[in-house]
Design a protein around this motif. Sequence first.
Motif, PDB file in Angstrom:
ATOM      1  N   UNK A   1      15.740 -24.859  18.819  1.00  0.00           N
ATOM      2  CA  UNK A   1      14.574 -25.717  18.616  1.00  0.00           C
ATOM      3  C   UNK A   1      14.617 -26.222  17.180  1.00  0.00           C
ATOM      4  N   UNK A   2      14.233 -27.483  16.987  1.00  0.00           N
ATOM      5  CA  UNK A   2      14.280 -28.102  15.660  1.00  0.00           C
ATOM      6  C   UNK A   2      13.038 -27.691  14.878  1.00  0.00           C
ATOM      7  N   UNK A   3      13.274 -27.042  13.744  1.00  0.00           N
ATOM      8  CA  UNK A   3      12.187 -26.602  12.851  1.00  0.00           C
ATOM      9  C   UNK A   3      11.838 -27.762  11.926  1.00  0.00           C
ATOM     10  N   UNK A   4      10.563 -28.100  11.784  1.00  0.00           N
ATOM     11  CA  UNK A   4      10.197 -29.244  10.938  1.00  0.00           C
ATOM     12  C   UNK A   4      10.510 -29.003   9.468  1.00  0.00           C
ATOM     13  N   UNK A   5      10.880 -30.078   8.783  1.00  0.00           N
ATOM     14  CA  UNK A   5      11.133 -29.953   7.347  1.00  0.00           C
ATOM     15  C   UNK A   5       9.800 -29.767   6.616  1.00  0.00           C
ATOM     16  N   UNK A   6       9.878 -29.294   5.390  1.00  0.00           N
ATOM     17  CA  UNK A   6       8.663 -29.096   4.599  1.00  0.00           C
ATOM     18  C   UNK A   6       8.874 -28.017   3.558  1.00  0.00           C
ATOM     19  N   UNK A   7       7.773 -27.502   3.031  1.00  0.00           N
ATOM     20  CA  UNK A   7       7.851 -26.497   1.981  1.00  0.00           C
ATOM     21  C   UNK A   7       6.859 -25.381   2.225  1.00  0.00           C
ATOM     22  N   UNK A   8       7.047 -24.266   1.502  1.00  0.00           N
ATOM     23  CA  UNK A   8       6.122 -23.138   1.636  1.00  0.00           C
ATOM     24  C   UNK A   8       6.248 -22.244   0.406  1.00  0.00           C
ATOM     25  N   UNK A   9       5.296 -21.349   0.261  1.00  0.00           N
ATOM     26  CA  UNK A   9       5.312 -20.377  -0.816  1.00  0.00           C
ATOM     27  C   UNK A   9       5.978 -19.106  -0.284  1.00  0.00           C
ATOM     28  N   UNK A  10       7.162 -18.809  -0.800  1.00  0.00           N
ATOM     29  CA  UNK A  10       7.956 -17.689  -0.299  1.00  0.00           C
ATOM     30  C   UNK A  10       7.649 -16.426  -1.093  1.00  0.00           C
ATOM     31  N   UNK A  11       7.612 -15.300  -0.396  1.00  0.00           N
ATOM     32  CA  UNK A  11       7.396 -14.022  -1.051  1.00  0.00           C
ATOM     33  C   UNK A  11       5.960 -13.554  -0.949  1.00  0.00           C
ATOM     34  N   UNK A  12       5.694 -12.404  -1.571  1.00  0.00           N
ATOM     35  CA  UNK A  12       4.371 -11.780  -1.504  1.00  0.00           C
ATOM     36  C   UNK A  12       3.516 -12.215  -2.678  1.00  0.00           C
ATOM     37  N   UNK A  13       2.218 -12.332  -2.411  1.00  0.00           N
ATOM     38  CA  UNK A  13       1.280 -12.623  -3.487  1.00  0.00           C
ATOM     39  C   UNK A  13       1.240 -11.451  -4.459  1.00  0.00           C
ATOM     40  N   UNK A  14       0.826 -11.700  -5.685  1.00  0.00           N
ATOM     41  CA  UNK A  14       0.865 -10.687  -6.729  1.00  0.00           C
ATOM     42  C   UNK A  14       0.051  -9.452  -6.367  1.00  0.00           C
ATOM     43  N   UNK A  15      -1.081  -9.660  -5.704  1.00  0.00           N
ATOM     44  CA  UNK A  15      -1.972  -8.538  -5.379  1.00  0.00           C
ATOM     45  C   UNK A  15      -1.914  -8.159  -3.896  1.00  0.00           C
ATOM     46  N   UNK A  16      -0.831  -8.527  -3.204  1.00  0.00           N
ATOM     47  CA  UNK A  16      -0.757  -8.264  -1.773  1.00  0.00           C
ATOM     48  C   UNK A  16      -0.590  -6.771  -1.505  1.00  0.00           C
ATOM     49  N   UNK A  17      -1.406  -6.242  -0.625  1.00  0.00           N
ATOM     50  CA  UNK A  17      -1.368  -4.829  -0.281  1.00  0.00           C
ATOM     51  C   UNK A  17      -0.052  -4.496   0.408  1.00  0.00           C
ATOM     52  N   UNK A  18       0.624  -3.444  -0.086  1.00  0.00           N
ATOM     53  CA  UNK A  18       1.870  -2.990   0.507  1.00  0.00           C
ATOM     54  C   UNK A  18       3.100  -3.711   0.016  1.00  0.00           C
ATOM     55  N   UNK A  19       2.932  -4.746  -0.838  1.00  0.00           N
ATOM     56  CA  UNK A  19       4.077  -5.515  -1.316  1.00  0.00           C
ATOM     57  C   UNK A  19       4.875  -4.713  -2.336  1.00  0.00           C
ATOM     58  N   UNK A  20       6.162  -5.009  -2.454  1.00  0.00           N
ATOM     59  CA  UNK A  20       7.050  -4.376  -3.428  1.00  0.00           C
ATOM     60  C   UNK A  20       7.551  -5.428  -4.407  1.00  0.00           C
ATOM     61  N   UNK A  21       8.154  -4.945  -5.498  1.00  0.00           N
ATOM     62  CA  UNK A  21       8.692  -5.878  -6.496  1.00  0.00           C
ATOM     63  C   UNK A  21       9.819  -6.731  -5.923  1.00  0.00           C
ATOM     64  N   UNK A  22      10.485  -6.219  -4.912  1.00  0.00           N
ATOM     65  CA  UNK A  22      11.588  -6.979  -4.313  1.00  0.00           C
ATOM     66  C   UNK A  22      11.102  -8.246  -3.618  1.00  0.00           C
ATOM     67  N   UNK A  23       9.792  -8.315  -3.319  1.00  0.00           N
ATOM     68  CA  UNK A  23       9.237  -9.476  -2.620  1.00  0.00           C
ATOM     69  C   UNK A  23       8.612 -10.487  -3.581  1.00  0.00           C
ATOM     70  N   UNK A  24       8.820 -10.274  -4.879  1.00  0.00           N
ATOM     71  CA  UNK A  24       8.181 -11.116  -5.882  1.00  0.00           C
ATOM     72  C   UNK A  24       9.236 -11.620  -6.870  1.00  0.00           C
ATOM     73  N   UNK A  25       8.936 -12.623  -7.660  1.00  0.00           N
ATOM     74  CA  UNK A  25       7.668 -13.368  -7.662  1.00  0.00           C
ATOM     75  C   UNK A  25       7.613 -14.380  -6.509  1.00  0.00           C
ATOM     76  N   UNK A  26       6.405 -14.649  -6.076  1.00  0.00           N
ATOM     77  CA  UNK A  26       6.218 -15.708  -5.087  1.00  0.00           C
ATOM     78  C   UNK A  26       6.685 -17.029  -5.690  1.00  0.00           C
TER      79      UNK A  26
END
Length: 648
Positions: free
Chosen positions: A376-401
Amino acid sequence: MIPCPRRRHAAWTALRPGTPRGVHLRPSGTLPLLFTALLGLLAGCSPAPAPAPAATPAAAPAKAAAKASAPVAQVTIGGEDAAETVERWQPPAVTLAEDGVAQARRDAARAFEEDRLYRTAEDAIPIWLALLQHDPKDRAAEAGLKRARQRLLEEASVLLDRPLKQREALAEASEMALVLLTLAPDDPKVRELQSRVEIAQRVVAYNRAGEEDLRADRIGEDGDGAIPNFREALALDADSSRARQGLAAAESALIRRAETAARATDFATAGTWLAEAAKVRDSSITIADAFERIEKIRADTLARLRNEGLRDLATPQGLKPARQKLEDALRIALPGDPVVGQLRERIELVTHYGSFRPRQVFSDALRDGGRGPQMIVVPHGGFQMGAAENELGATDAEKPSHYVRFERGFAMSITEVTVADFRRYVQATKARPRATRRGHSIVYDERSGNFVRRSGVDWQSDYNGAEAIANLPVMHVSVRDAENYASWLSEQTGRSYRLPSEAEFEYALRAGSSGRYPWGDAGTPPARAGNFTGAEDVSPSGRHWYNAFVGYGDGYWGPAPVASFDPNPWGLHDIAGNLSEWVADCWHASYRRAPSDGVAWFNPGCRQRVIRGGNWANAPAQTRAAWRQSQDSDTTTARIGFRLVRGI
């Protein structure tokens, strides 16, 4: 006083400034006071001087004798007819014998009846003037002259009202006015006729000047040219058909300019000329018709640009010329034009999707006669990748957003690669995947409730080591096994298949959302959202998860057949659960200096790779959209599978 035409290109040779172009007053010698007054009135640019005394019968012989040498003024009226020249009228010389009075009276009466009034010595007025010179008390001659003046007044009036051959009629009426001014300069009717002649001459002069301007393409939209002249003519004579026709011709000339500009795709200038044309006269139908013609030119031009652009897009190097045609179309199109919208949409599609459309589903044919995985063709575009700074359960490996943008869409397999898909590859290539070669993999042990290594387990096995059914997602494969399958599929289809980048995977998993979990921020997944560790799930021996989504159950302990649950908003099944999946990236401990264009962050020779997405045995925190984990590239387990992407 009647104004003179306002001319930029004066072409009148006149006795004083301001004489209308087209009337040439050529003086010769010194004019008598009477004719000077007449010319002043005809020129019309200053008040007329007092009229000269009328010619008397006694002066007739002297005038006749002096005719050959007397000063002569001529009025030349130019235009569409042959030029007419009217000389200052002097009675032709009449020789009257003493015994010829009676015959002269009969000759004058006969000439009057035959409407021969003044041109020759045999005409009525010259004879009656000679009779008055002979006998100033000749009542019959006086009465005859009175009748002749009345007839001249009537005939001149008829000539001035004549709609055809106006130049000839005006020349004759002017001649009659000169005769009448000579005979009765103080007669109010004569003065009225002379005023009408003057106005008519000015109307003709203005019309002629306007027509000359039209021929020279001086239409007068700037206030100097044909339009002002025709309007001056109408101000003097509201019934002047010639002036009205002139304005219509000026309007048509402006419309032609508008249409010429439109054919040159200069529709801004076309609109300007059409607006000027609309000011010329009250002709809404004509302007409306012209507007429709111009809009037809615009529509035809836009359709041509669209069609040429679409043909360009069908060629390998056609995107650039198609964009140029879109630019040309946008320059001339009105806002919201649907034809331009079609070309823009198609260019956008080609730019971002090639020959595909977003959400399009397809599968490629294999050389051996089968079909590849459904994509299936995924639409082009953009997004904020990774975890927010204060996200519960997030690790440093998922940052910076960080923001990632895909300028071009991509196709992703709708489900994880199945056992049946992988079997076709193994059979075709005689491949020996990693677990097959070493003879074991990691499975779930129902008795202990733990994951353990078990011999004889490979890609053909289920989560517990049993034989896997065909539509289960393939598991117990390493990242290199997945890459080898992608290479084989590329060779079979002639297309570029590969593992998704980590950014592509998270972008597709989020599908436009930005919450903690793939479905948002709710702590419990929606019903039928996927195969996760639900508190209501029960193993074959009655086990429950001790760390699970409260209130959720999906009915499976272990992986489910692909597409058993609802797809995400972009049409992808099982991307958030069922199995975690290999991606193309090497492991990096954080997103510092991570690519912003979504490509795989890969270091040749790296052993630690990345898995993304929750699975049937993950803790809730490991089902978050930003969750990522490092795995050795040789790892094979019942919790990791893969899916592919394809370039478009």
